[in-house]
Design a protein around this motif. Structure first.
Motif, PDB file in Angstrom:
ATOM      1  N   ARG A  78       0.831  -1.209   0.000  1.00 39.42           N
ATOM      2  CA  ARG A  78       0.000   0.000   0.000  1.00 39.42           C
ATOM      3  C   ARG A  78       0.864   1.257   0.000  1.00 39.42           C
ATOM      4  O   ARG A  78       0.582   2.211  -0.698  1.00 39.42           O
ATOM      5  N   TRP A  79       1.911   1.251   0.830  1.00 35.67           N
ATOM      6  CA  TRP A  79       2.802   2.416   0.882  1.00 35.67           C
ATOM      7  C   TRP A  79       3.489   2.630  -0.467  1.00 35.67           C
ATOM      8  O   TRP A  79       3.576   3.757  -0.954  1.00 35.67           O
ATOM      9  N   ASN A  80       3.954   1.532  -1.050  1.00 42.74           N
ATOM     10  CA  ASN A  80       4.661   1.657  -2.321  1.00 42.74           C
ATOM     11  C   ASN A  80       3.756   2.201  -3.415  1.00 42.74           C
ATOM     12  O   ASN A  80       4.177   3.008  -4.240  1.00 42.74           O
ATOM     13  N   ALA A  81       2.499   1.769  -3.372  1.00 47.69           N
ATOM     14  CA  ALA A  81       1.564   2.226  -4.394  1.00 47.69           C
ATOM     15  C   ALA A  81       1.409   3.747  -4.351  1.00 47.69           C
ATOM     16  O   ALA A  81       1.265   4.403  -5.366  1.00 47.69           O
ATOM     17  N   LEU A  82       1.471   4.286  -3.149  1.00 47.82           N
ATOM     18  CA  LEU A  82       1.268   5.741  -3.016  1.00 47.82           C
ATOM     19  C   LEU A  82       2.544   6.556  -3.184  1.00 47.82           C
ATOM     20  O   LEU A  82       2.493   7.770  -3.356  1.00 47.82           O
ATOM     21  N   GLU A  83       3.654   5.874  -3.079  1.00 49.80           N
ATOM     22  CA  GLU A  83       4.965   6.562  -3.156  1.00 49.80           C
ATOM     23  C   GLU A  83       4.951   7.840  -2.331  1.00 49.80           C
ATOM     24  O   GLU A  83       4.507   7.851  -1.207  1.00 49.80           O
ATOM     25  N   ASN A  84       5.418   8.942  -2.911  1.00 48.52           N
ATOM     26  CA  ASN A  84       5.490  10.156  -2.101  1.00 48.52           C
ATOM     27  C   ASN A  84       4.181  10.923  -2.010  1.00 48.52           C
ATOM     28  O   ASN A  84       4.070  11.885  -1.253  1.00 48.52           O
ATOM     29  N   THR A 110      -3.318  14.377   4.572  1.00 45.51           N
ATOM     30  CA  THR A 110      -2.913  14.122   5.955  1.00 45.51           C
ATOM     31  C   THR A 110      -3.775  13.060   6.637  1.00 45.51           C
ATOM     32  O   THR A 110      -3.286  12.357   7.512  1.00 45.51           O
ATOM     33  N   SER A 111      -5.034  12.946   6.239  1.00 42.85           N
ATOM     34  CA  SER A 111      -5.842  11.939   6.948  1.00 42.85           C
ATOM     35  C   SER A 111      -5.490  10.531   6.477  1.00 42.85           C
ATOM     36  O   SER A 111      -5.487   9.578   7.257  1.00 42.85           O
ATOM     37  N   VAL A 112      -5.150  10.401   5.185  1.00 41.41           N
ATOM     38  CA  VAL A 112      -4.659   9.099   4.713  1.00 41.41           C
ATOM     39  C   VAL A 112      -3.326   8.788   5.381  1.00 41.41           C
ATOM     40  O   VAL A 112      -3.103   7.677   5.874  1.00 41.41           O
ATOM     41  N   LYS A 117      -1.210   2.269  11.051  1.00 40.31           N
ATOM     42  CA  LYS A 117      -1.120   0.852  10.709  1.00 40.31           C
ATOM     43  C   LYS A 117       0.317   0.400  10.526  1.00 40.31           C
ATOM     44  O   LYS A 117       0.576  -0.752  10.174  1.00 40.31           O
ATOM     45  N   GLY A 118       1.248   1.287  10.745  1.00 37.94           N
ATOM     46  CA  GLY A 118       2.654   0.892  10.716  1.00 37.94           C
ATOM     47  C   GLY A 118       3.387   1.356   9.474  1.00 37.94           C
ATOM     48  O   GLY A 118       2.932   1.143   8.362  1.00 37.94           O
ATOM     49  N   ILE A 119       4.546   1.987   9.695  1.00 36.55           N
ATOM     50  CA  ILE A 119       5.385   2.411   8.579  1.00 36.55           C
ATOM     51  C   ILE A 119       6.272   1.234   8.178  1.00 36.55           C
ATOM     52  O   ILE A 119       6.891   0.622   9.049  1.00 36.55           O
ATOM     53  N   PRO A 120       6.337   0.924   6.893  1.00 33.01           N
ATOM     54  CA  PRO A 120       7.198  -0.200   6.482  1.00 33.01           C
ATOM     55  C   PRO A 120       8.655   0.041   6.904  1.00 33.01           C
ATOM     56  O   PRO A 120       9.134   1.171   6.858  1.00 33.01           O
ATOM     57  N   ILE A 121       9.279  -1.045   7.293  1.00 33.37           N
ATOM     58  CA  ILE A 121      10.629  -0.974   7.833  1.00 33.37           C
ATOM     59  C   ILE A 121      11.600  -0.218   6.935  1.00 33.37           C
ATOM     60  O   ILE A 121      12.372   0.619   7.406  1.00 33.37           O
ATOM     61  N   ASP A 122      11.542  -0.464   5.648  1.00 35.71           N
ATOM     62  CA  ASP A 122      12.541   0.149   4.771  1.00 35.71           C
ATOM     63  C   ASP A 122      12.255   1.629   4.498  1.00 35.71           C
ATOM     64  O   ASP A 122      13.055   2.315   3.888  1.00 35.71           O
ATOM     65  N   ARG A 123      11.112   2.111   4.935  1.00 37.02           N
ATOM     66  CA  ARG A 123      10.840   3.537   4.748  1.00 37.02           C
ATOM     67  C   ARG A 123      10.863   4.313   6.054  1.00 37.02           C
ATOM     68  O   ARG A 123      10.673   5.532   6.073  1.00 37.02           O
ATOM     69  N   ARG A 124      11.075   3.576   7.136  1.00 37.78           N
ATOM     70  CA  ARG A 124      10.942   4.202   8.446  1.00 37.78           C
ATOM     71  C   ARG A 124      11.842   5.422   8.614  1.00 37.78           C
ATOM     72  O   ARG A 124      11.388   6.472   9.057  1.00 37.78           O
TER      73      ARG A 124
END
Ligand SMILES: Nc1nc2c(ncn2[C@@H]2O[C@H](COP(=O)(O)OP(=O)(O)OP(=O)(O)O)[C@@H](O)[C@H]2O)c(=O)[nH]1
Ligand SMILES: [Mg+2]
Lengths: 324, 240
Positions: free
Chosen positions: A42-48, A54-56, A63-70
C-alpha cells in the motif's frame, strides 16, 4: 524482517526472555507477516503522494510504517528534517566539538550498559561508537539537558531502526527538543507534570483502577517513570515500541497517554488482583511480555479505539494545570 | 533485557529465589509443616551514584548472578528476597533506584517508609564516596528516624585501584552509626552478609517499630496494611 519464531533472538537482535511464548508468537507472526507485506504494498503504491493527504497519512502511519521507509518517513513527519535544514551547524561539525571530559566519561560508562544482550550491540563495535557520537554530540549542543540516562536506550533503538548515526541524532533532537520538552532537563519537570496528567486521566478513564492503586499507595512515578523517559523502549517489545514511535513522530506526545491508558486497561484484572505494592510492581513489570503487547498490530488498534478526549488541546490544558 | 524477576513470590517460603542458597549462619531449618517461625517484611532501598553497583548487588543477592555489563536503571527496579535468620523469616522488598543526579527528586518516594537503606559507593572512585555521604545526610534528615543504614564500599575486587581507604569509610560509618562493609557484587564477597547484618539489626518483635509507622510519610505502609488481609503488622512494619 526475518521470521524468527524459532530464534532465541528477535528480529532486532534482542535475546528473548526465558519464558517467551514461542507458540503464541508464531501464531501472531504468521498473521503479522501478511500485514507487513500488505502495508508495504500500500505504501509503495502511493509513493510520495502519501504525504499529500494528511488523513490518509495518519491512517497509514497508525497501521505501521514499512521498515525500509521508516528512517525517511520518521525524519519527515517528526520535524527532524526541518531541524536539520534550519540548523546553523552540520552534525559532523557539531560532533567535532565534543570536549567536555565529564560528559564523555559519563556517556562512556553507559555504552556497554546499553542493550548488553543485543547481538548487534555486543558483536559490532560500530553501534556503540555511533551511540557515543549521537549522545555526546547531543549533550554538547543542548546544555540544558546534557546527558540524561534513558536517552541511551532511545538512541539505541533509533540506531537499530535507522542504522544511521546522523538521522538518529536529528530524530533524538526532535524528541528531546520538541516532542517531549522538559522531560530530560535536570529538574525533569516535564516528566513530573506528565505523571500528574496520567494520574488525572486514569482517574477519569479507569476510576476503579485509580482508586485501587491509590489505596495500595503506589505513586504513578513508581510504575511508569520508565514508560515516559524511555518512551516505552526497554518497557515493551521492540516492534511494539517502533509502532508507537511511528505515531509519536506524527501525532506528538499525546500518544504516550493513549498507550499508557491502554496498557493499564488491558491489564486491569491483574492490577486489581494485586493486594500490595510488591504485587502491583510485579504486575507492571510483567506487562512487557504479555500477549496483549506482543501482538503490536492489535495493540495499536486498541490504542486508537480509546474514545474520549485525548486531543493535543486537552492534553495541553492538563499540562498547564499540573505545570511545575 | 531488564534483569529482573524476583525471588520472592507469595507467602512465607524460606530462602526463595535462585542463587545464593547458602545463607550461612542465618539459615535455620524450616520446621516441617507448621510455620512456627515469625515472618517479617522490610522495605529496603539502595541509593548511590550511578554505576557504583547497586543493581549488581541486588542481582547477586537475589539471583546469585553477576553481569559484566549491567544496564543502567531508569526510575527504580523492585525485587524481593527472603532469608532465614534464626527463627525468623525475613522478606526484603528491595527498591533499587537510579543513580544519576537528576533522578534525585524521585528518590524520596522510595526511601520514605523504608526500614533499611544500603548506601553504595565505588571504592575506586572518590566522588562516589562523597555522594554516598550526601545520601546518608539526606536519609538522616528525611527518612524514618529508626531507619537502619548500611554503607557498602563496592567493587572490593578492584582494591588495587582503590581511591577510598577502608579506614576512612569505617571511621565515617562509626561516627554516623552506620553498618559498614566493603563488598563485591562480582565475587559475591560480603553481599549476603550485608543484607544479613541489616536483618539482624532490624527490630523483629516490636509491632510499631521498624520505622514503618513512624512520623513522616509512611502512608504507603499503612495503607498497604489496610488493603492487605493481614500478612503484615498494623504499622506495616513486620511480625506476627
Ligand atoms: N569489578 C566490579 N564491577 C562491578 C561490581 N559491581 C558492579 N560492577 C560493574 O559496574 C557497572 C555498574 O553496575 P550497576 O550495578 O549497573 O550500577 P548501578 O549502581 O545500579 O548504576 P545505575 O543503575 O546507573 O544507578 C556494571 O558494569 C557492573 O558490572 C563489583 O563488585 N566489581
Ligand atoms: Mg542500577
Amino acid at each position: 524482517m526475518a521470521k524468527s519464531s524459532y530464534s532465541k533472538v528477535d528480529e532486532y537482535g534482542f535475546e528473548r526472555s526465558e519464558n517467551f511464548n514461542y507458540e503464541s508468537y508464531d501464531a501472531f507472526m504468521s498473521d503479522y507477516m501478511r500485514v507487513l507485506t500488505r502495508r508495504a504494498q500500500r505504501w509503495n503504491a502511493l509513493e510520495n503522494n502519501i504525504f499529500r493527504n494528511t488523513s490518509v497519512l495518519k491512517r497509514f502511519i497508525r497501521k505501521g510504517i514499512p521498515i525500509d521507509r521508516r528512517t525517511d518517513v520518521w525524519m519527515r513527519i517528526s520535524g527532524a528534517d526541518k531541524i536539520k535544514q534550519n540548523s546553523q551547524y552540520s552534525y559532523s561539525y557539531m560532533k567535532k566539538q565534543i570536549h567536555n571530559k565529564a560528559i564523555i566519561e559519563t556517556i562512556k560508562i553507559d555504552l556497554p550498559r546499553t542493550f548488553p544482550d543485543n547481538i548487534y550491540f555486543i558483536s559490532n563495535e560500530a553501534l556503540p561508537e555511533m551511540l557515543f557520537g549521537v549522545l555526546a554530540t547531543f549533550a554538547h549542543q543542548n546544555k540544558e539537558v546534557g546527558y540524561c540516562q534513558g536517552l541511551n536506550y532511545i538512541t539505541g533503538l533509533l540506531l537499530l531502526a535507522t542504522k544511521d548515526e546522523e538521522s538518529s541524532f536529528w530524530l533524538l533532537k526532535a524528541i528531546v527538543d520538541q516532542i517531549l520538552p522538559q522531560y530530560y532537563i535536570s529538574t525533569m519537570t516535564g516528566l513530573l507534570t506528565d505523571l500528574d496528567v496520567l494520574d488525572d486521566l486514569i482517574s477519569k478513564y479507569e476510576p476503579v483502577v485509580s482508586r485501587h492503586i491509590k489505596a495500595i499507595g503506589m505513586p504513578w512515578a513508581m510504575g511508569t517513570t520508565k514508560w515516559f523517559i524511555c518512551i516505552f523502549a526497554e518497557v515493551l517489545p521492540t516492534e511494539t515500541v517502533y509502532r508507537i514511535w511511528d505515531c509519536l513522530f506524527y501525532e506528538g506526545s499525546k500518544i504516550i497517554f493513549r498507550v499508557a491508558i491502554t496498557l493499564i486497561r488491558l491489564h486491569k484484572p491483574e492490577i486489581l488482583g494485586a493486594t500490595e505494592l510488591g504485587e502491583l510492581m510485579m504486575c507492571f513489570k510483567a506487562m512487557r511480555s504479555s500477549e496483549a503487547v506482543i501482538d503490536c498490530h492489535q495493540f495499536m488498534k486498541d490504542v486508537f479505539k480509546l474514545s474520549g478526549n485525548l486531543s493535543k488541546n486537552s492534553i495541553q490544558k492538563l499540562r498547564e494545570k499540573y505545570k511545575k | 533485557m531488564s534483569s529482573g524477576a524476583s525471588g520472592g513470590g507469595g507467602g512465607g517460603g524460606a530462602a526463595s529465589g535462585g542463587g545464593n542458597s547458602n545463607h550461612q549462619r542465618g539459615a535455620a531449618q524450616r520446621p516441617n509443616g507448621q510455620t512456627q517461625n515469625k515472618i517479617c517484611q522490610f522495605k529496603l532501598v539502595l541509593l548511590g551514584e550511578s554505576a557504583v553497583g547497586k543493581s549488581s548487588l541486588v542481582l547477586r543477592f537475589v539471583k546469585g548472578q553477576f553481569h559484566e555489563y549491567q544496564e543502567s536503571t531508569i526510575g527504580a527496579a523492585f525485587l524481593t528476597q527472603t532469608i532465614c535468620l534464626d527463627d525468623t523469616t525475613v522478606k526484603f522488598e528491595i527498591w533499587d533506584t537510579a543513580g544519576q543526579e537528576r533522578y534525585h527528586s524521585l528518590a524520596p518516594m522510595y526511601y520514605r517508609g523504608a526500614q533499611a537503606a544500603i548506601v553504595v559507593y565505588d571504592i575506586t572512585n572518590q566522588d562516589t564516596f562523597g555522594r554516598a555521604k550526601t545520601w546518608v545526610k539526606e536519609l538522616q534528615r528525611q527518612a524514618s528516624p529508626t531507619i537502619v543504614i548500611a554503607l557498602a564500599g563496592n567493587k572490593q575486587d578492584l582494591a588495587n585501584k582503590r581511591m577510598v581507604e577502608y579506614e576512612e569509610a569505617q571511621a565515617y560509618a562509626d561516627e554516623n552509626g552506620l553498618l559498614f562493609m566493603e563488598t563485591s557484587a562480582k565475587t559475591a564477597m560480603n553481599v549476603s552478609e550485608i543484607f544479613l547484618a541489616i536483618a539482624r539489626k532490624l527490630p523483629k518483635n516490636d509491632q510499631s517499630g521498624g520505622g514503618g509507622g513512624g512520623a513522616g510519610g509512611s502512608s504507603q505502609g499503612r495503607r498497604l496494611a489496610e488493603g492487605d488481609s493481614g500478612s503484615r503488622g498494623p504499622a506495616g512494619a513486620c511480625c506476627k
